[in-house]
Design a protein around this motif. Structure first.
Motif, PDB file in Angstrom:
ATOM      1  N   ALA A  25       0.858  -1.180   0.000  1.00 41.28           N
ATOM      2  CA  ALA A  25       0.000   0.000   0.000  1.00 41.28           C
ATOM      3  C   ALA A  25       0.895   1.230   0.000  1.00 41.28           C
ATOM      4  CB  ALA A  25      -0.901   0.004   1.226  1.00 41.28           C
ATOM      5  N   GLY A  26       0.586   2.178  -0.845  1.00 39.73           N
ATOM      6  CA  GLY A  26       1.432   3.364  -0.933  1.00 39.73           C
ATOM      7  C   GLY A  26       0.662   4.626  -0.629  1.00 39.73           C
ATOM      8  N   TYR A  27       1.013   5.626  -1.353  1.00 39.10           N
ATOM      9  CA  TYR A  27       0.464   6.977  -1.193  1.00 39.10           C
ATOM     10  C   TYR A  27      -1.065   6.976  -1.126  1.00 39.10           C
ATOM     11  CZ  TYR A  27      -0.877  11.594  -2.993  1.00 39.10           C
ATOM     12  OH  TYR A  27      -1.469  12.803  -3.195  1.00 39.10           O
ATOM     13  N   HIS A  28      -1.707   6.250  -2.009  1.00 41.85           N
ATOM     14  CA  HIS A  28      -3.166   6.313  -2.095  1.00 41.85           C
ATOM     15  C   HIS A  28      -3.883   5.652  -0.934  1.00 41.85           C
ATOM     16  CE1 HIS A  28      -2.641   8.265  -5.829  1.00 41.85           C
ATOM     17  NE2 HIS A  28      -1.810   7.306  -6.184  1.00 41.85           N
ATOM     18  N   ALA A  61      -4.188   9.407  -9.809  1.00 42.02           N
ATOM     19  CA  ALA A  61      -4.536   7.996  -9.649  1.00 42.02           C
ATOM     20  C   ALA A  61      -5.831   7.802  -8.872  1.00 42.02           C
ATOM     21  CB  ALA A  61      -3.393   7.248  -8.963  1.00 42.02           C
ATOM     22  N   SER A  62      -6.374   8.875  -8.310  1.00 41.15           N
ATOM     23  CA  SER A  62      -7.666   8.836  -7.631  1.00 41.15           C
ATOM     24  C   SER A  62      -8.397  10.122  -7.980  1.00 41.15           C
ATOM     25  CB  SER A  62      -7.490   8.715  -6.112  1.00 41.15           C
ATOM     26  OG  SER A  62      -7.099   9.956  -5.558  1.00 41.15           O
ATOM     27  N   GLY A  63      -9.602  10.272  -7.481  1.00 42.29           N
ATOM     28  CA  GLY A  63     -10.374  11.484  -7.739  1.00 42.29           C
ATOM     29  C   GLY A  63     -10.036  12.632  -6.815  1.00 42.29           C
ATOM     30  N   GLY A  90      -2.000  19.507 -18.165  1.00 46.35           N
ATOM     31  CA  GLY A  90      -2.533  18.671 -19.229  1.00 46.35           C
ATOM     32  C   GLY A  90      -3.524  17.643 -18.725  1.00 46.35           C
ATOM     33  N   TYR A  91      -3.163  16.968 -17.643  1.00 51.44           N
ATOM     34  CA  TYR A  91      -4.077  15.979 -17.075  1.00 51.44           C
ATOM     35  C   TYR A  91      -5.332  16.635 -16.497  1.00 51.44           C
ATOM     36  CZ  TYR A  91      -0.517  12.270 -17.289  1.00 51.44           C
ATOM     37  OH  TYR A  91       0.394  11.351 -17.700  1.00 51.44           O
ATOM     38  N   ALA A  92      -5.174  17.783 -15.894  1.00 53.88           N
ATOM     39  CA  ALA A  92      -6.293  18.448 -15.212  1.00 53.88           C
ATOM     40  C   ALA A  92      -7.277  19.095 -16.183  1.00 53.88           C
ATOM     41  CB  ALA A  92      -5.762  19.503 -14.244  1.00 53.88           C
ATOM     42  N   ALA A  93      -6.817  19.427 -17.394  1.00 50.02           N
ATOM     43  CA  ALA A  93      -7.643  20.190 -18.332  1.00 50.02           C
ATOM     44  C   ALA A  93      -8.985  19.536 -18.633  1.00 50.02           C
ATOM     45  CB  ALA A  93      -6.862  20.424 -19.626  1.00 50.02           C
ATOM     46  N   ASP A  94      -9.009  18.229 -18.757  1.00 52.64           N
ATOM     47  CA  ASP A  94     -10.253  17.529 -19.093  1.00 52.64           C
ATOM     48  C   ASP A  94     -11.237  17.461 -17.929  1.00 52.64           C
ATOM     49  OD1 ASP A  94      -9.347  17.085 -21.665  1.00 52.64           O
ATOM     50  OD2 ASP A  94      -8.561  15.086 -21.204  1.00 52.64           O
ATOM     51  N   TYR A  95     -10.828  17.910 -16.762  1.00 48.86           N
ATOM     52  CA  TYR A  95     -11.674  17.795 -15.570  1.00 48.86           C
ATOM     53  C   TYR A  95     -12.050  19.143 -14.966  1.00 48.86           C
ATOM     54  CZ  TYR A  95     -10.330  12.965 -16.024  1.00 48.86           C
ATOM     55  OH  TYR A  95     -10.131  11.708 -16.514  1.00 48.86           O
ATOM     56  N   GLU A  96     -11.792  20.220 -15.693  1.00 50.89           N
ATOM     57  CA  GLU A  96     -12.152  21.559 -15.217  1.00 50.89           C
ATOM     58  C   GLU A  96     -11.574  21.848 -13.836  1.00 50.89           C
ATOM     59  OE1 GLU A  96     -16.477  22.429 -15.936  1.00 50.89           O
ATOM     60  OE2 GLU A  96     -16.447  20.260 -16.369  1.00 50.89           O
ATOM     61  N   ALA A 176     -17.508  13.804  -8.035  1.00 54.04           N
ATOM     62  CA  ALA A 176     -17.501  12.797  -6.972  1.00 54.04           C
ATOM     63  C   ALA A 176     -18.174  11.524  -7.450  1.00 54.04           C
ATOM     64  CB  ALA A 176     -18.189  13.344  -5.724  1.00 54.04           C
ATOM     65  N   ALA A 177     -19.298  11.659  -8.156  1.00 56.13           N
ATOM     66  CA  ALA A 177     -19.995  10.476  -8.683  1.00 56.13           C
ATOM     67  C   ALA A 177     -19.175   9.797  -9.765  1.00 56.13           C
ATOM     68  CB  ALA A 177     -21.355  10.891  -9.236  1.00 56.13           C
ATOM     69  N   ASP A 178     -18.516  10.564 -10.625  1.00 58.33           N
ATOM     70  CA  ASP A 178     -17.716   9.994 -11.718  1.00 58.33           C
ATOM     71  C   ASP A 178     -16.579   9.131 -11.189  1.00 58.33           C
ATOM     72  OD1 ASP A 178     -19.297  11.231 -13.591  1.00 58.33           O
ATOM     73  OD2 ASP A 178     -17.844  12.819 -14.052  1.00 58.33           O
ATOM     74  N   PHE A 179     -15.964   9.536 -10.098  1.00 56.14           N
ATOM     75  CA  PHE A 179     -14.789   8.827  -9.598  1.00 56.14           C
ATOM     76  C   PHE A 179     -15.145   7.739  -8.586  1.00 56.14           C
ATOM     77  CE2 PHE A 179     -12.602  12.364 -11.517  1.00 56.14           C
ATOM     78  CZ  PHE A 179     -11.506  11.731 -12.089  1.00 56.14           C
ATOM     79  N   HIS A 180     -16.414   7.637  -8.233  1.00 53.31           N
ATOM     80  CA  HIS A 180     -16.799   6.593  -7.266  1.00 53.31           C
ATOM     81  C   HIS A 180     -17.930   5.814  -7.839  1.00 53.31           C
ATOM     82  CE1 HIS A 180     -14.018   8.018  -4.296  1.00 53.31           C
ATOM     83  NE2 HIS A 180     -14.378   9.220  -4.597  1.00 53.31           N
TER      84      HIS A 180
END
Length: 180
Positions: A25-28, A61-63, A90-96, A176-180
């Protein structure tokens, strides 16, 4: 871990990895509780929750990266620092995900210009190597009043940038719903 106080703020830490976490188990495993906390938090005007996260792609790697009203990415004035900013943006752009940059270890106007050239309007403040922070890291007593006027002005800029944002409850709920 238990809550403690520092400079008038309550602090909570996830704690270190236990021996049986290593390799499994790591960071997450430590950030899940933070995400749950933020999903249920109703902070009021003038109340702030600051979460110190890892800066690289691991944040995605998580929401958890969607749970903030404004993400401040601490960025040193180097190609590597700008590389992390570009990857994150770049990664954040698609998630506003709203993103602001704090220049860290900025030594002069050239460093600030380098960050402005690459981060543009996302750069909201620059902080140099403040003697009070160094003293704190060496174990000496620290109070926010010990910070240099430039560091206090930078913190005021961060508060202003955050205060200028309106909370988008519909987006927070959808993510929150999208990631869970």
């Amino acid at each position: 871990r238990a809550v403690s106080a520092a400079c008038g703020a309550d602090l909570t830490a996830t704690g270190p990895l236990a021996a049986d976490d290593i390799g499994v188990a790591g960071y997450h495993s430590k950030t899940g509780a933070v995400e749950l906390y933020l999903n249920r938090l109703l902070d009021l005007p003038g109340e702030y929750v600051v979460v110190d996260c890892t800066a690289g792609a691991e944040s995605f790697a998580s929401g958890l990266f969607t749970r903030f009203d404004l993400t401040f990415l601490v960025c040193e004035p180097t190609r590597r620092g700008i590389g992390v900013y570009r990857q994150w943006a770049g990664y954040a752009a698609d998630y506003e995900v709203p993103l602001a940059v704090i220049g860290n270890k900025v030594q002069d106007a050239g460093d600030a210009a380098f960050l402005r050239e690459h981060a543009g309007d996302a750069l909201v403040a620059c902080i140099g190597q403040d003697p009070a922070v160094r003293a704190m890291e060496q174990g000496r007593p620290f109070g926010l009043g010990d910070l240099s006027p430039d560091a206090r002005a930078a913190i005021a800029s961060l508060r202003h940038a955050l205060g200028a944002r309106a909370r988008d409850w519909a987006k927070l709920t959808r993510q929150a719903a999208d990631f869970h």
